[in-house]
Scaffold this motif. Sequence first.
Motif, PDB file in Angstrom:
ATOM      1  N   ALA B 194       1.450 -84.095 -89.718  1.00 42.84           N
ATOM      2  CA  ALA B 194       0.166 -83.899 -89.726  1.00 42.84           C
ATOM      3  C   ALA B 194      -0.258 -82.899 -90.853  1.00 42.84           C
ATOM      4  N   ALA B 195       0.183 -81.752 -90.622  1.00 47.74           N
ATOM      5  CA  ALA B 195      -0.381 -80.587 -91.460  1.00 47.74           C
ATOM      6  C   ALA B 195       0.148 -80.987 -92.799  1.00 47.74           C
ATOM      7  N   GLU B 196       1.398 -81.493 -92.947  1.00 51.56           N
ATOM      8  CA  GLU B 196       2.129 -82.062 -94.298  1.00 51.56           C
ATOM      9  C   GLU B 196       1.246 -82.721 -95.134  1.00 51.56           C
ATOM     10  N   ILE B 197       0.814 -84.002 -94.314  1.00 50.24           N
ATOM     11  CA  ILE B 197       0.173 -85.027 -95.126  1.00 50.24           C
ATOM     12  C   ILE B 197      -1.259 -84.613 -95.318  1.00 50.24           C
ATOM     13  N   LEU B 198      -1.720 -83.388 -94.825  1.00 54.30           N
ATOM     14  CA  LEU B 198      -3.124 -83.085 -95.212  1.00 54.30           C
ATOM     15  C   LEU B 198      -3.079 -81.974 -96.092  1.00 54.30           C
ATOM     16  N   GLY B 199      -1.769 -81.961 -96.895  1.00 54.72           N
ATOM     17  CA  GLY B 199      -1.604 -81.147 -97.974  1.00 54.72           C
ATOM     18  C   GLY B 199      -0.946 -79.627 -97.706  1.00 54.72           C
ATOM     19  N   ALA B 200      -0.619 -79.440 -96.542  1.00 55.49           N
ATOM     20  CA  ALA B 200      -0.072 -77.777 -96.202  1.00 55.49           C
ATOM     21  C   ALA B 200       1.296 -77.928 -96.927  1.00 55.49           C
ATOM     22  N   SER B 201       1.800 -76.592 -97.519  1.00 60.60           N
ATOM     23  CA  SER B 201       3.048 -76.631 -97.754  1.00 60.60           C
ATOM     24  C   SER B 201       3.878 -76.458 -96.634  1.00 60.60           C
ATOM     25  N   ARG B 202       5.030 -76.347 -96.729  1.00 71.07           N
ATOM     26  CA  ARG B 202       6.143 -76.212 -95.902  1.00 71.07           C
ATOM     27  C   ARG B 202       5.892 -74.718 -95.102  1.00 71.07           C
ATOM     28  N   ALA B 203       5.715 -73.693 -96.088  1.00 67.17           N
ATOM     29  CA  ALA B 203       5.346 -72.284 -95.417  1.00 67.17           C
ATOM     30  C   ALA B 203       4.233 -72.277 -94.765  1.00 67.17           C
ATOM     31  N   ARG B 204       3.204 -72.831 -95.184  1.00 64.44           N
ATOM     32  CA  ARG B 204       1.741 -72.910 -94.610  1.00 64.44           C
ATOM     33  C   ARG B 204       1.980 -73.291 -93.281  1.00 64.44           C
ATOM     34  N   THR B 205       2.691 -74.482 -93.293  1.00 64.78           N
ATOM     35  CA  THR B 205       2.750 -75.208 -91.898  1.00 64.78           C
ATOM     36  C   THR B 205       3.413 -74.387 -90.706  1.00 64.78           C
ATOM     37  N   ILE B 206       4.483 -73.764 -91.410  1.00 66.55           N
ATOM     38  CA  ILE B 206       4.986 -72.846 -90.262  1.00 66.55           C
ATOM     39  C   ILE B 206       4.025 -72.095 -89.937  1.00 66.55           C
ATOM     40  N   TRP B 207       3.446 -71.173 -90.923  1.00 67.59           N
ATOM     41  CA  TRP B 207       2.768 -70.006 -90.654  1.00 67.59           C
ATOM     42  C   TRP B 207       1.208 -70.681 -89.807  1.00 67.59           C
ATOM     43  N   GLU B 208       0.688 -71.867 -90.118  1.00 70.24           N
ATOM     44  CA  GLU B 208      -0.568 -72.015 -89.474  1.00 70.24           C
ATOM     45  C   GLU B 208      -0.404 -72.963 -88.114  1.00 70.24           C
ATOM     46  N   VAL B 209       0.784 -73.658 -88.114  1.00 67.86           N
ATOM     47  CA  VAL B 209       0.980 -74.543 -86.986  1.00 67.86           C
ATOM     48  C   VAL B 209       2.035 -74.347 -85.853  1.00 67.86           C
ATOM     49  N   VAL B 210       3.147 -73.855 -86.678  1.00 63.58           N
ATOM     50  CA  VAL B 210       4.390 -73.647 -85.859  1.00 63.58           C
ATOM     51  C   VAL B 210       4.494 -72.319 -85.119  1.00 63.58           C
ATOM     52  N   LEU B 211       3.874 -71.186 -86.029  1.00 62.24           N
ATOM     53  CA  LEU B 211       4.150 -70.026 -85.604  1.00 62.24           C
ATOM     54  C   LEU B 211       3.226 -69.590 -84.343  1.00 62.24           C
ATOM     55  N   PRO B 212       1.889 -70.053 -84.276  1.00 65.83           N
ATOM     56  CA  PRO B 212       0.970 -69.728 -83.586  1.00 65.83           C
ATOM     57  C   PRO B 212       1.563 -70.340 -82.074  1.00 65.83           C
TER      58      PRO B 212
END
Lengths: 358, 299
Positions: B194-212
Amino acid sequence: MSRIELVDLRKEYGNVVAVKAMDLTIEDGEFIVFVGPSGCGKTTTLRMIAGFEDPTNGEIRIDGTVVNEKEPGDRDLGMVFQSHALFPHKNVADNIAFGLRMKKVPQDEQAARVKEVSELVRITHLLGKMPAQCSGGESQRIALARTLVTEPSNFLLDEPLSSLDAKLRRELRAECDRLHDELQKTFIYVTHDQEEAMTLADRIIVMNQGEIVQQGTPMEIYSDPVSYFVADFFGNPAMNLIDGEFAKSGDGMEFKSGHFDIPLPAKFSAVTSGSGTLGIRPENVGIGASSGGATIEREVELVEPLGKDTLLYFETEEARPFVAVIEGTEEVKRHANVTINFPDDAIFLFDANGDRIR
Amino acid sequence: MAMTKTQRRNAFSAFRYLMLTFWLLIVAFPIFWMVSTSFKPDSEWFAWPPVYISENATLQNYLVVWADVSEYATNEKGELQTYTQSLQRPWEALGNSAIISVIATTLSVLFGSVLAYGVSRYQILSEGRMFQLLMLRMVPPIVLVAPISIWYSSLGLLDTILGLVMLYFLTTLPYAVWMSKSFIDEVPREMEQAAEILGASRARTIWEVVLPLVRSGLVATFLFILILTWSEYLLALLLSKTAVVTLPVELSKYQGSTEGRVYGRQAALSVGITLPLIVVGMIIRKHLARGFSFGMVRR
């Protein structure tokens, strides 16, 4: 203008072929519904369009550009997932604003667009809440809002309503329809629910075992199924399908099963003898000798009044009973003997492979 | 007479509490004994019948161990004798332990979670390989000591902080991978997509979605491994001799041919070893409850 073309698209997982050589063009603004049983390849197709799965072979073009190598975020798509996939650690407003933030939209514009889109899907009262505080239906609206806010040209919806109860499903189905009308964007919707497909689609793509078996408007699919599979899949209650044999009888043909034998209408006189299936939709079954087709006499096993309609069940040797739908105002008693009528133009025949015989 | 449903339920509940209390006593008693002994004057260390809570409680043990207060004791002839602490360096050992375990644990969780992400999302290790990784932990450490000490001596890593850090990092890595993988597996793939298709990069996705979402789990993993490395004794004893002493090794020095059996001092040191872990546990307890209960992600 946004047209999606799938050219010779194929997906294999090891030895399993999930999607076989699919060719399909989806026009701008169309509401397309992929429908089929689980494992038919519909979700895989959607995920290939989204960019989460790489096709084994073939091309995906959006607006004439091959996007196979493009990241999901660069394909001008929005997607709503079955699980909603809201970010549980962000509140509703932040969830919705996520895509805008990724696209570096200025702060004040972000706020304005979040407000606008949450009005559109009627969730302004939820903006300050956390996803865990929202119900299933609300979550799906939030997921829709999060997708809508980035204004993609194409919306992909992967069984978005299947985790909701029946009433909410109907409500949100209507909501999807309304949004499609308002936005005039392309919607590609995946479901295994024939009713959703019938009510939403401009064009239904019926899939089975990795292939498109039929496509057309809901009425085309319903009234003119190309195969046993499609005939069986659409309609509620499902079409009566009786396995038996086609055999010569005088000048014409007749249909024989363990349950009943009836002569076939004249248009089927050229049907080759052999095993096959006869189908008739419950609502087309006549009760009482009136419409001039073949008739049989049977005892009513069960009467199910639904108000507007009443369902009559008859015992057969098949796994499921033979069903007829009559007006709710007509009265038929259980165990009564009635005449079942097969109007000529309501009879479908399928050969031993399940293909329609016309 | 047959019991009613309520009586049965109460009886079962009483039984359960009885068992839990019994279990608690067994687990808590050594800790109680350690704390109690640490406040006992030397006359009560070996007393029989045992002294549970000393009436002559003293801080002497703590002062001797941690404040290096010299002490006089009577020997068997009744003469006052200076008791030397020349071999004991508790503060240095505390420092060494802190440096070694924090660095090794940080490395382990850092590399372990990255590896776990790869395993969870990209299957970079097959199930068989993952099991092999865990099997590394099934080898008794003593088996490894001889080859590693030969190897370490030629590399000049014997008796160094770096040597122990490397060893602790590598031996705890399997735990870090397995534990953090279980937390990462809990984050649905679709959430990242969902984050990816909203335009988040891999790193951004990990930082903002997975890590928290896995933060609590990683904190729990961190504490688990910190406890392992903090209390590791065998490898530290055999691979470091004099220059680098960790707390568990230091603790062993309070029992020996030269020192005798100085239980009170040892208990005072043990309290000092245990306290930091308890403090860390308290600070991160919010994460622990969440980390160890899994399933915080609503599906």
